[in-house]
Each structure stands twice: as C-alpha cells, then as structure tokens.
Design an enzyme around this catalytic site. Structure first.
Site, short mmCIF file in Angstrom:
data_model
loop_
_atom_site.label_atom_id
_atom_site.label_comp_id
_atom_site.label_asym_id
_atom_site.label_seq_id
_atom_site.Cartn_x
_atom_site.Cartn_y
_atom_site.Cartn_z
N GLU A 11 45.88 0.74 -4.08
CA GLU A 11 44.65 -0.07 -4.02
C GLU A 11 43.70 0.58 -3.06
OE1 GLU A 11 45.78 -4.03 -2.75
OE2 GLU A 11 47.58 -3.88 -3.97
N LYS A 32 41.38 0.61 0.21
CA LYS A 32 41.43 -0.07 1.50
C LYS A 32 40.01 -0.45 1.87
CE LYS A 32 43.60 0.17 6.02
NZ LYS A 32 42.53 -0.09 6.96
N ASP A 49 36.99 -1.94 3.91
CA ASP A 49 36.75 -1.92 5.34
C ASP A 49 35.84 -3.09 5.73
OD1 ASP A 49 37.06 -0.95 7.82
OD2 ASP A 49 35.61 0.67 7.64
N TYR A 82 43.82 -9.17 -2.02
CA TYR A 82 44.86 -8.18 -2.33
C TYR A 82 46.30 -8.61 -2.11
CZ TYR A 82 43.98 -7.51 2.65
OH TYR A 82 43.76 -7.72 3.97
N LYS A 125 44.59 7.33 4.93
CA LYS A 125 43.21 7.37 5.39
C LYS A 125 42.47 8.57 4.78
CE LYS A 125 43.14 3.79 8.09
NZ LYS A 125 42.71 3.62 9.45
N CYS A 162 44.16 12.31 42.54
CA CYS A 162 43.70 11.10 41.86
C CYS A 162 42.23 10.85 42.15
CB CYS A 162 44.54 9.90 42.30
SG CYS A 162 43.95 8.35 41.62
N CYS A 176 42.19 7.43 44.39
CA CYS A 176 42.79 7.26 45.71
C CYS A 176 43.14 8.59 46.36
CB CYS A 176 44.03 6.37 45.62
SG CYS A 176 45.42 7.20 44.84
N CYS A 181 49.28 9.40 38.82
CA CYS A 181 49.05 9.17 40.24
C CYS A 181 50.25 8.37 40.73
CB CYS A 181 47.76 8.38 40.45
SG CYS A 181 47.67 7.73 42.13
N CYS A 219 47.00 2.34 44.64
CA CYS A 219 45.88 2.91 43.88
C CYS A 219 45.24 1.76 43.10
CB CYS A 219 46.43 3.99 42.97
SG CYS A 219 45.21 4.80 41.93
P1 AMP Z 1 44.72 -1.69 10.04
O1 AMP Z 1 43.83 -2.80 10.56
O2 AMP Z 1 44.10 -0.34 10.07
O3 AMP Z 1 46.11 -1.77 10.55
O4 AMP Z 1 44.84 -1.95 8.49
C1 AMP Z 1 45.34 -3.16 8.02
C2 AMP Z 1 44.22 -3.92 7.39
O5 AMP Z 1 43.72 -3.29 6.25
C3 AMP Z 1 44.69 -5.24 6.88
O6 AMP Z 1 44.76 -6.19 7.90
C4 AMP Z 1 43.62 -5.58 5.90
O7 AMP Z 1 42.62 -6.32 6.54
C5 AMP Z 1 43.00 -4.26 5.50
N1 AMP Z 1 43.04 -3.97 4.07
C6 AMP Z 1 41.97 -3.55 3.37
N2 AMP Z 1 42.28 -3.37 2.08
C7 AMP Z 1 43.57 -3.68 1.92
C8 AMP Z 1 44.46 -3.70 0.81
N3 AMP Z 1 44.08 -3.34 -0.42
N4 AMP Z 1 45.74 -4.08 1.03
C9 AMP Z 1 46.14 -4.43 2.27
N5 AMP Z 1 45.35 -4.43 3.36
C10 AMP Z 1 44.07 -4.06 3.20
ZN ZN Z 2 45.49 6.97 42.51
#
Ligand code: AMP
Ligand code: ZN
Length: 664
Positions: free
Chosen positions: A110, A112, A114, A221, A308, A402, A405, A420, A426
């Site tokens: 599927e 992913k 964003d 999904y 990714k 450091c 400190c 450190c 510190c």
């Molecule tokens: P990450 O936040 O990078 O760990 O990725 C996990 C997140 O990807 C999940 O919490 C979902 O919100 C998102 N996600 C987006 N598309 C999908 C998909 N097709 N299946 C599962 N998770 C997804």
């Molecule tokens: Zn220190």
C-alpha cells in the site's frame, strides 16, 4: 410521508451524494442541487429537534467547540512501523518472517500516506468516536472535528461488523493546501509550511467549523476488531471500500519481495502524480492469521514494514559545528547550516552523530554539504561537496572538554560517542536526568514540566531527583510564572508519584541502557532494588535478554556511592522500590527455565494473556520452534507445518486446556 420519513430519506440521499462526491470522486448531482437539499434538511431538523441524529449529513459543517480534548485509551494499540530502505532490508525481513511462519507468505503493498493518523470507532454502522494516535496507547478524542471531513462516513453501507476500529491517515491534498495558502496570502498572513503539519494541526482546532472549511481527506488502511468477516488484509481493504470508506486503489497483492519492489519502483516515480503526499510504501503480510503469529515488537508489528522512498536532498553551507550534552553525558556534534528549504520545512541544523562521522565525512566549517531528510525529524548530512571547499579550510578537531562544565571527555572502547564523565556536576546531565525522571513513561509527575526542572536546578533548589521530594510550596513559589495553584499542583504531583510502581521507578532513575522493557524485565526478575544493587555482572547476564552492555551499566550505576545514597533517600521518601504485593501475587516459578512457543487462536485466553501467563510464571515465550523449545501450546488453526516441525524436533505439543490446568 411522515416528517421522520422525510428526514430519513433526505439524510440517506445526501449521504449517498457525499459518498459519490468525496469517496468515489464521481458526483451525480450539481453542487447547487446538493446545497438546496442540505438546506431543506437543515430547516427540517431545526423544526424537529426530537428527530436529532448525531450522524446527520448536516453536521458536516461543524460548529461544535471543543475546549479540552478528552484522552481516550485505544482498545488496540496504534503501533509505529519499522523502516526499510533497500531490497536487502526487505529480504532480511522476509527471512525473519520465514523463521516464524512455515507456510507461504503473501504481501499487500500500500502507499504510505503522509498525514496524521487517526482511529475511528464504529458501532452498529455509526461513527462513535475518532481518536488521534497520541502516544500509541492513548490519544485525543477529536470526533467533532473528524465528522466534518466529508470522506469519513458517518453511517456505513451494506454489511459491517457490529463494532470495530478502523485506522487511517488524515491528509490534506496539494490542491486544497494550495488554495488555503492563496487565501492566507491574500489576507496578508503567513502561508502554511506543508500539508502534513497543516493536516495534523487541523485535528486539534477547537472550532469544528474551522475544520469543516479545510479540504481534508481520510484514507483508510486497517481494521481491528472481533468477528470481522475477512481473513486477509487485502480483503479487509475491499470490505472497507464496500462499507463506504475511502481506500485508495493503489494497493496490490505481491507474492514475493521482487513483486514488492516492482510496486515500490513504480510508485517512486508516479507518486508525484498523486493528489496527496506519500513518503513510501507499507508492505504487510496479507494473511491475518499469519499476522497474529508474527505479533509485535515493543514498537511495531513484525508483519509490516515501511519502505521509504529515497529522501530529497539539497545543498547548503555548514556555518559552524557546535556540541550538545545529553542527559547521559553523551556529546552530539551539531551542524549549524545556512537555512535552506527541504521537503517543505526550513532546515537550520543537522546532527553529525559523533567524532567518527565527522572524520568519515571529512566535514569542515565552511564546507558546502548535501542535506537529506529521511523519516527522521532531524535531517542528515550525506556528504561534502569537495569541489567547493574553501582554500583556507581547516580539518575539524573534535573537542576534548565538555562544552558545559569543561571536564575532560572520555570515550570508552566500543562507544561511538564521547561522554562527559561529570555525572553529578554537569548541568545538562543533571537537568536531563531529572527531566527523564519526571517524564510521562517514568514517574509521570503532574504539575512539573521540563522547563521548571531546568529553573529548579539553575536556581540551586535541587541537584538530583531525590531532592524533588523535599520541595515545599514556599520553595517553588518565587520561581518565574509560578502561582499559588501551580505550586500546589507541583508539590502534590511529586507526592502522588510515590505510588508509581517499581518497574517505572527503575526506568525513571535513568541507568544507561535500561529502557522501559529492560526495567520491566529486571523488576520482574529481581523484585526489589536491593536485589539489583547486589547483583553481579554474571548474575545479570544470566537473566533472559540482559546482555553484557546492560549488565555493565547496571553494576556501574550501583557501584557509585552517590547513586546509592540517592536511592536510599528515595526509599526513605516512600517510593516503590520493590514489586507490590499485587504484582507478586500472580507470579510463580512454575515454568522456570522453560522455553514455550504459542501458536494459533485460543478460546479462553487471548494470545497476549497467554504470553503474559507464561512470563508471569517464569517461562520464556519464544516466537519460533527450535530444538530448545520445551512446549508448543497449540491453539485452533495452527499451521500444519508448524506442527510437523514440532513433531520432527520432538517438542511436546499441548493444548490450551492442558496448559492452563498445568498452571493451576
Ligand atoms: P511511522 O510514524 O513512520 O512509524 O509510520 C507509521 C505510520 O504510518 C502509521 O502510524 C500510519 O499513520 C502511517 N501510515 C500511512 N499509510 C499507511 C498504510 N498504508 N498502512 C499503515 N500505516 C500507514
Ligand atoms: Zn559536562
């Protein structure tokens, strides 16, 4: 037709139009006609409040104001995903799966999406609530806002499970995002940075009418629940579509990692044609029974993997390298960059990790560098553009004292980082350690935040976490922005934390390498801090899953006079430094030394409960059968090859019933 019938038929009709327009992208009436019908419904509803329907299409316009979002515990935890970046990563993953699953494994690919993840709960076909992911265990209830998103069905079509959760991503398509920004620019306001942050920010707006104005979409999904009526991820997507959810078409069944890669390669190019942002592909084991067999790590399902897409890169100038001291004393070099736009955000800093990394990159102040943004929030420097190196450039010399400190730094063999060693003197270490101590997964001290901790330390009021327990209201009142009420809350919060169970205290005291899971293991095994204090390295490594590195660190921690005296003070203040009677009650040694595999579906206890029972009774749960396995607890629908393997290796196969009676 009665009024109620009229209302219902209008609602049904509008629902259908919403679905056609927002889910199927295939409207069958004009916007004008739709508005007329919606207004008609609105006026009827005003006249007949007795026929109120919490999921009426009129509620899409919002209007409800939420001042404080309720926290809701997820019935099924919302996990994160493990990431992969290459064919090798995927093949490794497949190998790990093959160790646990004997049958053929198929995958679903599927996209992913964003955006911001969301969990929707439906009961009898109605949207009951919508909760953000939060920390995965609990999130914020944002139902009023989610109802305004037109592609979220408020009432389902066709056949649906009686009750279930469905997970998805709230995204803001580029088109809508750009339109929102045009409006903002016209009004002389700053434009929004990127669709993802704008989408997730929208979920927490107080005024749902504001959310209604934003062209958000919800892409689904994953379905969680009982008696769902399907046995594979692929089928679940088909079913979700039938119920009226928006599930993108770009999902594909793959029989091999090669087929997965075909999907990845195709979308790596074509994703730019999609109406919304994607940052990769999610690959999932298709068979739900196999998914269950695979289970979860502390953070992510073993049955899924994100792949990714290659991150975007830009070139910019490295102005200066500075050094940060973390709570463990670890030094992190930071690249301060000429600000540059990358994947929708302005990048000013990047981590350089450690001295080796600096050497490997041969990176110097004044260099032109390539910066990349992968999954992490902090961008990475990939390489130096040597052709642009200034003539007078000087090699970077790593600091040896450091920056906070001035203590001489140490770097132990096998460690990537410099440290450190001024553990108790510190400032960033002292502050960081106390901040960790009070944090949510540790002592969870309400009324006390990270900034206040820094103030308390800087004013000399506390110098370690045990000092928190001596603070009085009068001590803290003079602090900036501290009122009567907040001072009281702080002191009460500290007092309440004395009830936090032992394993969390053990995590809170901040022994290097002792994270949540290790703390639990140690607490369970040793049962009290005194026993851990006395444990030798040999004792510790004999504990399941405790390695040499952790053992060394534990012994080192307790060998410090100062640490022991702080622990004694905590004890005197009444913190939980041993397992409570309740925690001890369910625990026995009945299964001590036994390695047990559970497989299949169980009747009287869930798989998770079964595993917990094994651990509580001193046994070890292992995920795959080997010659070291003592028992295979076999549930219903266990894979035939698993049984065969157990038989060949002579592993005893017992039923759930036999196992439970063995325990009692
Ligand atoms: P990450 O936040 O990078 O760990 O990725 C996990 C997140 O990807 C999940 O919490 C979902 O919100 C998102 N996600 C987006 N598309 C999908 C998909 N097709 N299946 C599962 N998770 C997804
Ligand atoms: Zn220190």
């Amino acid at each position: 037709m009665s009024i109620l019938q009229k209302l219902q038929s209008l609602r049904d009709e509008l629902r259908e139009h919403n679905h056609n327009y927002y889910v199927l992208d295939n409207p069958t009436i004009s916007d004008y006609d739709f508005d007329i019908k919606l207004k008609e419904l609105q006026s009827l509803e005003v006249l007949h409040p007795e026929f109120y329907d919490a999921n009426s299409p009129t509620l899409r316009v919002g209007g409800e104001i939420t001042k404080n979002f309720n926290t809701v515990v997820h019935e099924h935890r919302m996990y994160s995903l493990d990431n992969s970046y290459s064919k090798e990563d995927l093949l490794d993953w497949e190998k790990r799966i093959e160790k646990i699953i004997d049958e053929k494994v198929e995958f679903v690919c599927e996209l992913k999406y964003d955006g911001a993840s969301i969990s929707l709960t439906y009961e009898n076909g109605n949207l009951l609530r919508a909760v953000t992911r939060g920390d995965g265990t609990q999130g914020d209830e944002v139902t009023a806002n989610i109802k305004t998103i037109k592609s979220v069905p408020l009432q389902l079509k066709g056949d649906f499970p009686q009750k279930f959760d469905i997970r998805g991503e709230i995204v803001l398509p580029f088109d809508g995002f750009n339109k929102m920004n045009e409006v903002r620019l016209e009004a002389g306001e700053e434009p929004y940075r990127n669709p993802r942050n704008t989408a997730s920010g929208s979920l927490k707006l107080q005024d749902s009418a504001e959310v209604a104005k934003r062209p958000l979409e919800c892409l689904l999904y994953n379905i969680k629940g009982n008696n769902l009526g399907f046995s594979s991820q692929y089928q679940s997507l088909v079913n979700a579509r039938r119920m009226g959810f928006k599930v993108p078409d770009a999902s594909k069944l793959a029989k091999s990692v090669d087929e997965v890669l075909e999907f990845v390669n195709y979308w790596d190019v074509h994703r730019h044609e999609l109406p919304y942002e994607t940052d990769g592909v999610v690959v999932k084991v298709n068979d739900l029974q196999q998914q269950e067999e695979l289970g979860y790590t502390a953070k992510a399902p073993r049955w899924a993997m994100a792949y990714k897409f290659k991150a975007e890169q830009v070139s910019t100038r490295l102005n200066e390298i500075t050094y940060q001291v973390g709570r463990t004393g670890a030094i992190t070099p930071v690249a301060n960059l000429e600000p540059v736009e990358l994947a929708g955000t302005t990048v000013k800093r990047a981590s350089l990790h450690n001295a080796d990394q600096i050497e490997k990159l041969d990176i110097r102040e004044g260099d032109e560098v390539y910066v990349e943004k992968g999954g992490e929030i902090i961008p990475k420097i990939i390489k130096v553009n040597f052709s642009k190196r200034p003539l007078n450039s000087q090699p970077t010399t790593y600091i040896n004292h450091c920056p906070e400190c001035d203590t001489e730094l140490v770097r132990q063999e096998g460690d990537a980082k410099h440290y450190c060693p001024n553990y108790n003197g510190c400032n960033p270490q002292i502050i960081g350690r106390i901040q960790h101590f009070i944090s949510r997964k540790a002592m969870d001290i309400e009324g006390l935040g990270g900034e206040t901790v820094a103030l308390l330390v800087n004013k000399g009021l506390i110098s370690n976490y045990s000092n928190l327990y001596t603070l009085t209201k009068e001590d803290v009142l003079p602090l900036e922005r501290m009122a009567e009420k907040s001072a009281e809350n702080l002191v009460n919060g500290v007092e309440d934390s004395k009830q936090i169970p032992f394993e969390r205290v053990l995590f809170a005291i901040g022994i290097r390498y002792v994270g949540e899971t290790v703390a639990k293991k140690l607490a369970k095994h040793y049962k009290s801090i005194d026993a851990i204090t006395q444990a030798s390295i040999e004792d510790l490594v004999a504990v399941d899953e405790i390695g040499g590195r952790i053992a060394d660190s534990v012994v080192e921690f307790f060998s410090s006079e100062e640490n022991r005296s702080i622990i004694d003070q905590l004890k005197a203040f009444g913190l939980q430094l041993e397992l409570s009677a309740e925690a001890l009650a369910g625990q026995t040694d009945k299964l001590k030394g036994l390695s047990i595999v559970v497989s299949g579906v169980f009747e009287t206890v869930s798989r998770t409960e079964l595993k917990k029972l094994i651990e509580d009774n001193g046994g070890k749960v292992s995920s795959s059968i080997s010659s070291k396995t003592n028992y295979l607890v076999a549930g219903d629908k266990m894979g035939p090859s698993k049984r065969a393997k157990a038989e060949t290796l002579g592993v005893a196969i017992i039923s759930e019933k036999d196992f439970l009676s063995k325990l009692n």
